[in-house]
Write an enzyme that holds these catalytic residues in place. Structure first.
Site, short mmCIF file in Angstrom:
data_model
loop_
_atom_site.label_atom_id
_atom_site.label_comp_id
_atom_site.label_asym_id
_atom_site.label_seq_id
_atom_site.Cartn_x
_atom_site.Cartn_y
_atom_site.Cartn_z
N ILE A 9 13.92 0.31 77.71
CA ILE A 9 15.09 1.18 77.78
C ILE A 9 14.66 2.63 77.58
O ILE A 9 13.90 2.94 76.66
CB ILE A 9 16.12 0.81 76.69
CG1 ILE A 9 16.60 -0.62 76.87
CG2 ILE A 9 17.30 1.79 76.68
CD1 ILE A 9 17.48 -1.14 75.74
N CYS A 10 15.15 3.51 78.45
CA CYS A 10 14.96 4.96 78.26
C CYS A 10 16.24 5.67 78.69
O CYS A 10 17.24 5.02 78.97
CB CYS A 10 13.73 5.47 79.00
SG CYS A 10 13.83 5.53 80.78
N ASN A 11 16.20 6.98 78.75
CA ASN A 11 17.41 7.73 79.09
C ASN A 11 17.96 7.35 80.46
O ASN A 11 19.13 7.05 80.60
CB ASN A 11 17.15 9.24 79.03
CG ASN A 11 17.18 9.78 77.63
OD1 ASN A 11 17.89 9.27 76.78
ND2 ASN A 11 16.39 10.80 77.37
N ALA A 41 19.63 3.56 79.04
CA ALA A 41 20.30 3.17 77.80
C ALA A 41 21.78 2.90 78.04
O ALA A 41 22.35 1.97 77.48
CB ALA A 41 20.12 4.26 76.75
#
Length: 106
Positions: A9-11, A41
């Site tokens: 998960i990242c931005n 996310a």
């Protein structure tokens, strides 16, 4: 080990997508049957409902969300951790894959 699924998960899911490719190559080299994918996310909850996830790794840029994900996933038996910043920056797929496998086995 049966097929496992790792969610990163990242931005926006973009930078972790590059890391996913490196992790998949490392998994193939070790003969592991692992499904690895990246998501933003904002879409993580949907992905958790759609798929059986074995572990979640957060990009360093969303480390502030760790507690939120732990509260949601720990009761489901899904471990959550933050990817080491150096390994993330170097796109070290082998090390990040090792981190995920250790989390699954514990």
């Amino acid at each position: 080990m049966s097929k496992k699924t790792i969610m990163l998960i990242c931005n926006a899911g973009m930078s972790t997508s590059m890391l996913v490719t490196k992790m998949q190559k490392a998994a193939e080299a070790e003969g592991l049957d692992i499904d690895i994918f990246a998501t933003a996310a904002a879409d993580a909850t949907n992905k958790l409902q759609e798929r059986q996830i074995d572990t979640v790794l957060l990009g360093p840029q969303v480390r502030f969300m760790q507690k939120q994900f732990e509260e949601k996933l720990t009761p489901l038996g899904i471990p959550v951790d933050v990817i080491n910043m150096t390994d993330y920056g170097m796109m070290n797929g082998e090390k990040v894959l090792g981190q995920a496998i250790t989390m699954i086995q514990n």
